[in-house]
Write a protein that holds these residues in place. Structure first.
Motif, mmCIF file in Angstrom:
data_model
loop_
_atom_site.group_PDB
_atom_site.id
_atom_site.type_symbol
_atom_site.label_atom_id
_atom_site.label_comp_id
_atom_site.label_asym_id
_atom_site.label_seq_id
_atom_site.Cartn_x
_atom_site.Cartn_y
_atom_site.Cartn_z
ATOM 1 N N PHE A 109 -64.590 99.506 121.830
ATOM 2 C CA PHE A 109 -65.612 99.568 120.635
ATOM 3 C C PHE A 109 -65.089 98.566 119.511
ATOM 4 O O PHE A 109 -65.917 97.885 118.883
ATOM 5 C CB PHE A 109 -65.911 101.006 120.308
ATOM 6 N N LYS A 110 -63.982 98.902 119.065
ATOM 7 C CA LYS A 110 -63.384 98.321 117.731
ATOM 8 C C LYS A 110 -63.340 96.750 118.019
ATOM 9 O O LYS A 110 -63.745 95.775 117.328
ATOM 10 C CB LYS A 110 -62.240 98.837 117.277
ATOM 11 N N ARG A 111 -62.873 96.386 119.369
ATOM 12 C CA ARG A 111 -62.950 95.036 119.720
ATOM 13 C C ARG A 111 -64.088 94.261 119.774
ATOM 14 O O ARG A 111 -64.470 93.300 119.367
ATOM 15 C CB ARG A 111 -62.228 94.895 121.223
ATOM 16 N N PHE A 112 -65.145 95.137 120.046
ATOM 17 C CA PHE A 112 -66.535 94.562 120.282
ATOM 18 C C PHE A 112 -67.016 94.229 118.748
ATOM 19 O O PHE A 112 -67.733 93.370 118.460
ATOM 20 C CB PHE A 112 -67.691 95.715 120.733
ATOM 21 N N LEU A 159 -68.075 90.623 116.870
ATOM 22 C CA LEU A 159 -69.291 90.334 116.454
ATOM 23 C C LEU A 159 -68.960 89.886 114.785
ATOM 24 O O LEU A 159 -69.546 88.611 114.349
ATOM 25 C CB LEU A 159 -70.085 91.427 116.080
ATOM 26 N N ALA A 160 -67.813 90.534 114.303
ATOM 27 C CA ALA A 160 -67.558 89.712 112.919
ATOM 28 C C ALA A 160 -66.815 88.524 112.982
ATOM 29 O O ALA A 160 -67.426 87.627 112.246
ATOM 30 C CB ALA A 160 -66.436 90.665 112.476
ATOM 31 N N ASP A 161 -66.207 88.056 114.133
ATOM 32 C CA ASP A 161 -65.810 86.871 114.016
ATOM 33 C C ASP A 161 -66.663 85.799 114.322
ATOM 34 O O ASP A 161 -66.783 84.729 114.049
ATOM 35 C CB ASP A 161 -64.533 86.874 115.297
ATOM 36 N N ILE A 162 -67.833 86.299 114.962
ATOM 37 C CA ILE A 162 -68.884 85.298 115.284
ATOM 38 C C ILE A 162 -69.888 85.125 114.058
ATOM 39 O O ILE A 162 -70.074 83.941 113.744
ATOM 40 C CB ILE A 162 -69.710 85.666 116.559
ATOM 41 N N PHE A 163 -70.105 86.190 113.404
ATOM 42 C CA PHE A 163 -71.195 86.004 112.490
ATOM 43 C C PHE A 163 -70.432 85.726 110.948
ATOM 44 O O PHE A 163 -71.326 84.842 110.286
ATOM 45 C CB PHE A 163 -71.868 87.370 112.110
ATOM 46 N N ILE A 164 -69.221 86.110 110.622
ATOM 47 C CA ILE A 164 -68.669 86.006 109.332
ATOM 48 C C ILE A 164 -68.798 84.212 109.173
ATOM 49 O O ILE A 164 -69.080 83.595 107.771
ATOM 50 C CB ILE A 164 -67.237 86.559 109.257
ATOM 51 N N PRO A 165 -68.077 83.512 110.030
ATOM 52 C CA PRO A 165 -68.228 81.963 109.759
ATOM 53 C C PRO A 165 -69.514 81.241 109.366
ATOM 54 O O PRO A 165 -69.622 80.300 108.674
ATOM 55 C CB PRO A 165 -67.462 81.362 111.105
ATOM 56 N N TRP A 219 -72.337 77.815 118.397
ATOM 57 C CA TRP A 219 -71.324 77.111 117.877
ATOM 58 C C TRP A 219 -70.067 78.257 117.774
ATOM 59 O O TRP A 219 -68.865 77.900 117.936
ATOM 60 C CB TRP A 219 -71.413 76.259 116.650
ATOM 61 N N SER A 220 -70.348 79.114 116.803
ATOM 62 C CA SER A 220 -69.413 80.092 116.450
ATOM 63 C C SER A 220 -69.012 80.959 117.548
ATOM 64 O O SER A 220 -67.924 81.532 117.850
ATOM 65 C CB SER A 220 -69.992 80.821 115.319
ATOM 66 N N ALA A 221 -70.101 81.531 118.435
ATOM 67 C CA ALA A 221 -69.750 82.308 119.715
ATOM 68 C C ALA A 221 -68.920 81.650 120.461
ATOM 69 O O ALA A 221 -67.879 82.167 121.147
ATOM 70 C CB ALA A 221 -71.023 82.705 120.265
ATOM 71 N N MET A 222 -69.062 80.258 120.864
ATOM 72 C CA MET A 222 -68.152 79.432 121.718
ATOM 73 C C MET A 222 -66.771 79.511 121.151
ATOM 74 O O MET A 222 -65.749 79.499 122.084
ATOM 75 C CB MET A 222 -68.930 78.255 122.019
ATOM 76 N N LYS A 223 -66.851 79.012 119.900
ATOM 77 C CA LYS A 223 -65.379 79.181 119.367
ATOM 78 C C LYS A 223 -64.741 80.546 119.640
ATOM 79 O O LYS A 223 -63.678 80.249 119.880
ATOM 80 C CB LYS A 223 -65.667 78.855 117.808
ATOM 81 N N THR A 249 -72.296 94.966 112.710
ATOM 82 C CA THR A 249 -73.295 95.031 113.924
ATOM 83 C C THR A 249 -74.580 94.968 113.422
ATOM 84 O O THR A 249 -75.564 94.749 114.164
ATOM 85 C CB THR A 249 -73.015 96.433 114.448
ATOM 86 N N PHE A 250 -74.940 95.401 111.877
ATOM 87 C CA PHE A 250 -76.267 95.425 111.529
ATOM 88 C C PHE A 250 -76.714 94.062 110.976
ATOM 89 O O PHE A 250 -77.971 93.648 110.780
ATOM 90 C CB PHE A 250 -76.383 96.357 110.361
ATOM 91 N N LEU A 251 -75.662 93.094 110.832
ATOM 92 C CA LEU A 251 -76.183 91.716 110.459
ATOM 93 C C LEU A 251 -76.950 91.139 111.492
ATOM 94 O O LEU A 251 -77.992 90.421 111.331
ATOM 95 C CB LEU A 251 -74.708 90.810 110.352
#
Length: 467
Positions: A103-106, A110-116, A176-180, A326-328
């Motif tokens: 769950f923490k990895r999930f 999400l953070a790695d994808i949305f923060i950029p 773009w961010s998700a593929m990265k 997750t709420f973003l």
């Protein structure tokens, strides 16, 4: 002797010594450690070091807040004095992920994808706020500025176009961010996002009307009816599609000879993913995304006070765990249709409340270092960056953190009962009003006052009484 030799030795001693460090790096303000054993960390000793502004553990990392500029020098001296060796943020992320459950990895994913992509989203939100000021009635006069001064109309239209671009092409940014994040080609992620918002498709925002009239265009794939729907403003379709695209691309790259990779890998990966996106992934995730949105809307429409209370109480603790990311996706989904989000205004008030509690600590504490940290971190929180206030001051003493949560929850109940909505995601502090629909400014300003006064008063009086 280097400038921070003593402080580096103190930090290492407090975290269990060099031998307890698996890997280490730094960001703009913090040292980031992945430790072999977190239980041996002496947080009190760390807080006493003169250059340290706070510390906290999150997502498998132990982070020590040093401050912009200074942290770079401290990190270099630590590397020079030890055998730890330099590491990148990606190295630390990979090492910390090994210590996390699924769950923490999930959540981290999400953070790695949305923060950029947040800078683009926040910028768009601020520009939409400027457009709202020009086009909404009742702000400066009874009518909107563009109605009284028509010459400002085209100016407002251009601002609206620039502001809406990030939301209209949101799948492109996420692709773009998700593929990265998933290890695939970022360019293919951009192309995937463009495919999902192609102008030949039915615009996602027109789907409701088209469905009601029974006029949804379709493809006939050998007897299978496939809706020609775009996914403007949608989050889940492109997230899942990008994951599938990355897996297909990586699998093909391992098996296809280098001489023909350019002719085989990208075309097949995009073709397969594109068909899957329109036939299976898109329809399923579109329904799931709309279901999640409907769930939150039902709660806040039916029992707004309860919804505001619960989210107001939980938001700051969610930040501590990192789960707030997750709420973003929900915020973006809510704003996609133009109706606005009721969650993001609560975020803004929570940030203000944390800043107010930290500000009160400046008047409560007799420690000069803490007073200085409290003041600067309060200003930072009022401008939307709560990390120094929460981890450097409030959580450290706990009661300011609790007082801030009480104030945020109270303010959240008030604004949700008054139906306050944000047109977009913006800066989560005092400038947040720019992202609020102008007709909701009145109750939102009252909510801001509550988020300032209650945490400050509770923290101040409890701090004085506690002594």
């Amino acid at each position: 002797m280097a400038k921070y030799t003593q402080q580096v030795e103190q930090i290492l001693a407090a975290i269990g010594g060099e031998e307890n460090v698996q890997t280490a790096t730094h960001c703009v303000t913090r040292l980031r450690f992945v430790l072999k054993d977190d239980s041996v960390v002496d947080t009190e000793a760390i807080e006493e070091i003169d250059i340290v502004q706070g510390s906290f553990a999150t997502n498998g990392q132990f982070q020590v807040i040093i401050g912009q500029g200074t942290v770079d020098t401290v990190y270099k001296e630590m590397v020079a004095q030890t055998n730890i060796g330099e590491a990148s943020k990606d190295d630390v992320k990979e090492a910390s992920a090994e210590n996390q459950n699924w769950f923490k990895r999930f959540v981290k994913m999400l953070a790695d994808i949305f923060i950029p992509i947040l800078p683009a989203i926040v910028t768009a939100g601020l520009l939409m706020g400027i457009n709202n000021i020009l086009t909404a009635p009742g702000i400066f006069m009874e009518e909107a500025v563009v109605e009284v001064y028509p010459q400002w109309g085209d100016f407002a239209d251009i601002i609206d176009l620039i502001a809406n671009a990030a939301f209209t092409f949101l799948p492109v940014l996420i692709g773009w961010s998700a593929m990265k994040r998933f290890g695939g080609s970022e360019l293919l992620g951009i192309v995937l996002g463009l495919i999902l918002v192609h102008p030949d498709l039915l615009n996602a925002w027109a789907y409701g009307d088209a469905a009601a009239e029974g006029e949804i265009p379709t493809w006939n794939l050998f007897g299978l009816e496939v809706n020609q729907i775009g996914y403007q403003g949608q989050v889940l379709p492109v997230l899942v599609s990008a994951y599938v695209l990355a897996k297909i691309e990586l699998a093909l790259s391992k098996r296809v000879p280098d001489a023909i990779k350019m002719l085989v890998v990208a075309p097949i990966a995009l073709l397969v993913t594109g068909f899957l996106a329109f036939i299976i992934i898109g329809p399923v995730t579109f329904a799931v995304g709309n279901g999640i949105t409907a769930f939150f809307m039902t709660i806040f429409d039916t029992v707004p006070a309860i919804g505001g209370l619960v989210y107001g109480l939980l938001y700051a603790p969610l930040v501590v765990t990192g789960m707030h990311h997750t709420f973003l996706a929900v915020d973006l989904q809510l704003t996609a249709g133009g109706g606005g989000t009721f969650l993001w205004p609560i975020l803004a008030l929570s940030n203000i409340a944390q800043g107010s509690a930290a500000l009160a600590m400046m008047f409560v504490s007799r420690d000069e270092k803490l007073r200085g940290l409290s003041g600067t971190s309060a200003i930072s929180a009022y401008l939307g960056i709560t990390e120094p206030a929460m981890f450097g001051v409030n959580i450290r003493f706990m009661y300011p953190f609790i007082c801030a949560i009480i104030g945020a929850a109270t303010a959240s109940v008030f604004i949700t009962m008054n139906g306050v909505l944000a047109s977009a995601i913006g800066v989560g502090g005092l400038p947040a009003f720019l992202s609020i629909f102008p007709q909701d400014w009145g109750p939102f300003f009252i909510g801001m006052a509550i988020a300032i006064i209650i945490p400050f008063a509770l923290t101040y009086f409890y701090g004085k009484f506690k002594k």
